[in-house]
Design a protein around this motif. Sequence first.
Motif, PDB file in Angstrom:
ATOM      1  N   ARG A 173       0.850  -1.192   0.000  1.00  0.00           N
ATOM      2  CA  ARG A 173       0.000   0.000   0.000  1.00  0.00           C
ATOM      3  C   ARG A 173       0.880   1.233   0.000  1.00  0.00           C
ATOM      4  O   ARG A 173       1.825   1.324   0.783  1.00  0.00           O
ATOM      5  N   LEU A 174       0.541   2.170  -0.873  1.00  0.00           N
ATOM      6  CA  LEU A 174       1.237   3.450  -0.943  1.00  0.00           C
ATOM      7  C   LEU A 174       0.307   4.531  -0.419  1.00  0.00           C
ATOM      8  O   LEU A 174      -0.784   4.730  -0.961  1.00  0.00           O
ATOM      9  N   ASN A 175       0.706   5.186   0.658  1.00  0.00           N
ATOM     10  CA  ASN A 175      -0.139   6.192   1.292  1.00  0.00           C
ATOM     11  C   ASN A 175      -1.506   5.604   1.647  1.00  0.00           C
ATOM     12  O   ASN A 175      -2.533   6.256   1.537  1.00  0.00           O
ATOM     13  N   GLY A 176      -1.522   4.334   2.047  1.00  0.00           N
ATOM     14  CA  GLY A 176      -2.748   3.668   2.459  1.00  0.00           C
ATOM     15  C   GLY A 176      -3.567   3.074   1.347  1.00  0.00           C
ATOM     16  O   GLY A 176      -4.558   2.382   1.605  1.00  0.00           O
ATOM     17  N   LEU A 177      -3.187   3.299   0.080  1.00  0.00           N
ATOM     18  CA  LEU A 177      -3.948   2.801  -1.064  1.00  0.00           C
ATOM     19  C   LEU A 177      -3.223   1.629  -1.723  1.00  0.00           C
ATOM     20  O   LEU A 177      -1.998   1.584  -1.768  1.00  0.00           O
ATOM     21  N   LEU A 178      -3.989   0.679  -2.251  1.00  0.00           N
ATOM     22  CA  LEU A 178      -3.416  -0.485  -2.916  1.00  0.00           C
ATOM     23  C   LEU A 178      -2.443  -0.052  -4.008  1.00  0.00           C
ATOM     24  O   LEU A 178      -2.741   0.849  -4.800  1.00  0.00           O
ATOM     25  N   TYR A 179      -1.309  -0.721  -4.072  1.00  0.00           N
ATOM     26  CA  TYR A 179      -0.275  -0.335  -5.034  1.00  0.00           C
ATOM     27  C   TYR A 179       0.377  -1.608  -5.566  1.00  0.00           C
ATOM     28  O   TYR A 179       1.099  -2.300  -4.852  1.00  0.00           O
ATOM     29  N   PHE A 180       0.118  -1.915  -6.848  1.00  0.00           N
ATOM     30  CA  PHE A 180       0.573  -3.168  -7.435  1.00  0.00           C
ATOM     31  C   PHE A 180       1.536  -2.962  -8.598  1.00  0.00           C
ATOM     32  O   PHE A 180       1.686  -3.851  -9.436  1.00  0.00           O
ATOM     33  N   GLU A 181       2.197  -1.819  -8.678  1.00  0.00           N
ATOM     34  CA  GLU A 181       3.040  -1.565  -9.843  1.00  0.00           C
ATOM     35  C   GLU A 181       4.316  -2.394  -9.836  1.00  0.00           C
ATOM     36  O   GLU A 181       4.859  -2.685 -10.887  1.00  0.00           O
ATOM     37  N   LYS A 182       4.828  -2.742  -8.649  1.00  0.00           N
ATOM     38  CA  LYS A 182       6.104  -3.467  -8.577  1.00  0.00           C
ATOM     39  C   LYS A 182       5.998  -4.597  -7.556  1.00  0.00           C
ATOM     40  O   LYS A 182       5.159  -4.557  -6.645  1.00  0.00           O
ATOM     41  N   PRO A 183       6.878  -5.609  -7.665  1.00  0.00           N
ATOM     42  CA  PRO A 183       6.907  -6.696  -6.676  1.00  0.00           C
ATOM     43  C   PRO A 183       7.456  -6.187  -5.335  1.00  0.00           C
ATOM     44  O   PRO A 183       7.954  -5.060  -5.235  1.00  0.00           O
ATOM     45  N   PRO A 184       7.425  -7.031  -4.290  1.00  0.00           N
ATOM     46  CA  PRO A 184       7.636  -6.513  -2.939  1.00  0.00           C
ATOM     47  C   PRO A 184       9.023  -6.700  -2.327  1.00  0.00           C
ATOM     48  O   PRO A 184       9.227  -6.292  -1.186  1.00  0.00           O
ATOM     49  N   LEU A 185       9.986  -7.302  -3.025  1.00  0.00           N
ATOM     50  CA  LEU A 185      11.236  -7.651  -2.350  1.00  0.00           C
ATOM     51  C   LEU A 185      11.888  -6.430  -1.701  1.00  0.00           C
ATOM     52  O   LEU A 185      12.335  -6.484  -0.544  1.00  0.00           O
ATOM     53  N   GLN A 186      11.948  -5.325  -2.432  1.00  0.00           N
ATOM     54  CA  GLN A 186      12.581  -4.136  -1.856  1.00  0.00           C
ATOM     55  C   GLN A 186      11.752  -3.586  -0.697  1.00  0.00           C
ATOM     56  O   GLN A 186      12.313  -3.062   0.268  1.00  0.00           O
ATOM     57  N   TYR A 187      10.426  -3.699  -0.761  1.00  0.00           N
ATOM     58  CA  TYR A 187       9.598  -3.240   0.353  1.00  0.00           C
ATOM     59  C   TYR A 187       9.876  -4.092   1.598  1.00  0.00           C
ATOM     60  O   TYR A 187       9.939  -3.569   2.714  1.00  0.00           O
ATOM     61  N   TRP A 188      10.017  -5.404   1.404  1.00  0.00           N
ATOM     62  CA  TRP A 188      10.311  -6.283   2.540  1.00  0.00           C
ATOM     63  C   TRP A 188      11.633  -5.890   3.197  1.00  0.00           C
ATOM     64  O   TRP A 188      11.710  -5.755   4.418  1.00  0.00           O
ATOM     65  N   ILE A 189      12.661  -5.710   2.359  1.00  0.00           N
ATOM     66  CA  ILE A 189      13.971  -5.377   2.919  1.00  0.00           C
ATOM     67  C   ILE A 189      13.930  -3.997   3.575  1.00  0.00           C
ATOM     68  O   ILE A 189      14.507  -3.782   4.654  1.00  0.00           O
ATOM     69  N   GLY A 190      13.242  -3.051   2.953  1.00  0.00           N
ATOM     70  CA  GLY A 190      13.109  -1.725   3.532  1.00  0.00           C
ATOM     71  C   GLY A 190      12.362  -1.747   4.858  1.00  0.00           C
ATOM     72  O   GLY A 190      12.740  -1.046   5.813  1.00  0.00           O
ATOM     73  N   ALA A 191      11.297  -2.548   4.938  1.00  0.00           N
ATOM     74  CA  ALA A 191      10.537  -2.657   6.188  1.00  0.00           C
ATOM     75  C   ALA A 191      11.412  -3.225   7.305  1.00  0.00           C
ATOM     76  O   ALA A 191      11.377  -2.736   8.447  1.00  0.00           O
ATOM     77  N   LEU A 192      12.199  -4.254   6.992  1.00  0.00           N
ATOM     78  CA  LEU A 192      13.111  -4.815   7.988  1.00  0.00           C
ATOM     79  C   LEU A 192      14.155  -3.793   8.406  1.00  0.00           C
ATOM     80  O   LEU A 192      14.526  -3.699   9.583  1.00  0.00           O
ATOM     81  N   SER A 193      14.626  -3.018   7.445  1.00  0.00           N
ATOM     82  CA  SER A 193      15.619  -1.986   7.748  1.00  0.00           C
ATOM     83  C   SER A 193      15.051  -0.953   8.719  1.00  0.00           C
ATOM     84  O   SER A 193      15.727  -0.530   9.668  1.00  0.00           O
ATOM     85  N   PHE A 194      13.798  -0.544   8.521  1.00  0.00           N
ATOM     86  CA  PHE A 194      13.168   0.410   9.440  1.00  0.00           C
ATOM     87  C   PHE A 194      13.011  -0.202  10.836  1.00  0.00           C
ATOM     88  O   PHE A 194      13.190   0.479  11.847  1.00  0.00           O
ATOM     89  N   GLN A 195      12.658  -1.480  10.879  1.00  0.00           N
ATOM     90  CA  GLN A 195      12.500  -2.143  12.181  1.00  0.00           C
ATOM     91  C   GLN A 195      13.822  -2.263  12.914  1.00  0.00           C
ATOM     92  O   GLN A 195      13.865  -2.156  14.143  1.00  0.00           O
ATOM     93  N   TRP A 196      14.892  -2.471  12.198  1.00  0.00           N
ATOM     94  CA  TRP A 196      16.200  -2.671  12.828  1.00  0.00           C
ATOM     95  C   TRP A 196      16.925  -1.365  13.135  1.00  0.00           C
ATOM     96  O   TRP A 196      17.579  -1.241  14.170  1.00  0.00           O
ATOM     97  N   PHE A 197      16.812  -0.374  12.245  1.00  0.00           N
ATOM     98  CA  PHE A 197      17.629   0.837  12.362  1.00  0.00           C
ATOM     99  C   PHE A 197      16.820   2.101  12.624  1.00  0.00           C
ATOM    100  O   PHE A 197      17.400   3.182  12.723  1.00  0.00           O
ATOM    101  N   GLY A 198      15.506   1.981  12.729  1.00  0.00           N
ATOM    102  CA  GLY A 198      14.680   3.164  12.948  1.00  0.00           C
ATOM    103  C   GLY A 198      14.274   3.810  11.632  1.00  0.00           C
ATOM    104  O   GLY A 198      14.756   3.465  10.550  1.00  0.00           O
ATOM    105  N   ILE A 199      13.361   4.771  11.738  1.00  0.00           N
ATOM    106  CA  ILE A 199      12.815   5.429  10.548  1.00  0.00           C
ATOM    107  C   ILE A 199      13.714   6.611  10.202  1.00  0.00           C
ATOM    108  O   ILE A 199      13.512   7.741  10.664  1.00  0.00           O
TER     109      ILE A 199
END
Length: 573
Positions: free
Chosen positions: A77-103
């Motif tokens: 979801r981009l800004n709360g809205l469904l977003y299907f333009e690209k696959p999720p691998l980078q989002y997964w890694i980015g989400a883990l990065s935020f969890q580990w190192f902060g926003i």
Amino acid sequence: MLSLKRRVHLSTSGSHAASPRAHNSPMAWLWPGLMIGLLALAWFGSLATRSLIHPDEGRYATLALGMARSGDWVTPRLNGLLYFEKPPLQYWIGALSFQWFGITEFAARLWPGLAGFLTVLMVGFTAARLWGREAGIRAMAIAASTTWIVVNSHFLTLDAGLTFFLTLTLCAVLIAGSERSNARARRGWIWLAWAAMAAAVLSKGLVGVVIPGAVLLLVSLWRRDFGLWRGMHWVSGLLIFFAIAAPWFVLVSLRNPGFAEFFFIHEHFARYLTEVHRHEGAWWYYLPLLLVGLLPWTGGLPWLLRKNKLDADRESDPITARHVLIVWSVFVLVFFSASGSKLPSYILPMFPALALLFALQLRNAHPSALRWHLLAPTLAWIIASLVSIQIQSGRFASAGTPAEVLMPLASAARVGAALFLAGAAIAWWHLGHRRVTAAVLSLALGHFMATTVVLQAHNGYGQLKSAAHLAAVLRPLVDPATPVFAVRTYDQTLPFYLRRNVVLVDYRDEFALGQQREPDLSIGTLDEFMDRWRSLPQAAAYMSKPTWVELQQRGVPMRIVFEDPRRLVVMKP
């Protein structure tokens, strides 16, 4: 990707590596290890020094942050809205990065930075494995200083991650085909290539398999030898590929009917074959980007296609690494040049292959001839320095881009030019003493330092395309219950820096699918917004100046709390 039977192998094109004992000596790898450590400090140390900018950095940071907060690792979801333009691998890694190192900006850019760094290491490792330690050092220095690799590794886009996995595919195949690989090792490298292709698909879609597949076909046609296909370990390789790539596509399709049509038809075939995404460009669009992006090695570009003596000695071999690297580089350039949708970073996957080609050609190049290759980057930096003088005089300033944001870039260009010219002078001296590796390192270091200086100076200009300062002003003025609207415009970095979603007003673009599926999450017209605004006890809105003028003329009550040359933020009085 390519076969790797004994009869049909990827020649190392005349490796003159040192003896294994010399290579295994700890002292032999001391300086390369030290060089990698210093490169890592400079490479990662600059990731956090600039604000994220619109559009790509804000978009992918917001997607990853939304995934980290929602816990939904299937539906982006981009800004709360469904977003299907690209696959999720980078989002997964980015989400883990935020969890580990902060926003933070560092956490947001960590994956492209790491992907670019790993690409550089893989290029160096592959050259060392195929052509010896000296070639590995040169290849790593070339890749680490190539402008387009450095720049795209320090901005948050999808292309650095895609390039790493495609480079891993390419390098795994080259190593699998080397003469020193036994059958078991060849199989392991081919399996790694299949896994890397799957990760490339999860990074950016079908292009992750189209590029390696097309190169396999084209190399086979060029050499008129389809025996290459037999060493691909198709059954086990496809099992690895689908085990990695397929689960997300199945899950997201089950949870979101219509995903497959949108993702594969609209985001792949329509994007490539039409101009529906409004990123069109002429057929030569990528040629200037290739020349600039390859600096400081642009002067040697025509030289890469020459057949050197070592290749001539092995003309009887069915295929050489040089053939694969040439086909890979040319195909990436032609493939994206033919697309109806063009963005500068799309051709990034060709630059690691070009770095390997340079390392290959350098093995038997005469030092005096290499001096001529210093002229192109030297001229480029002199021109940049002269342009910076014009910037300093205010020639390129405008109402939307005031002179004060351009001044740091102008100063940085002159400092960068001085650093590069010093590196080029040292490289010239080393070539005069037949020290090719020292010359490559000197030129690479000078250009890397110069490029890094200019990158850091970009932040002042980048603030015009970032909501960092805007959000710092707005956050203390709103509480979680206060809605924030984006009226007829949208800054991709705004939700990231506000740490919350905003309500879109009369704005669609890439949100059209999400708004169609969940219409209550946005406001369709300006009239609806005005009614909503008047009914709220407190609210904030982000907009352009023309929109503010229109609302003011229609009697909408507003109080400006932030303003810069391009946009403003208002609160309800």
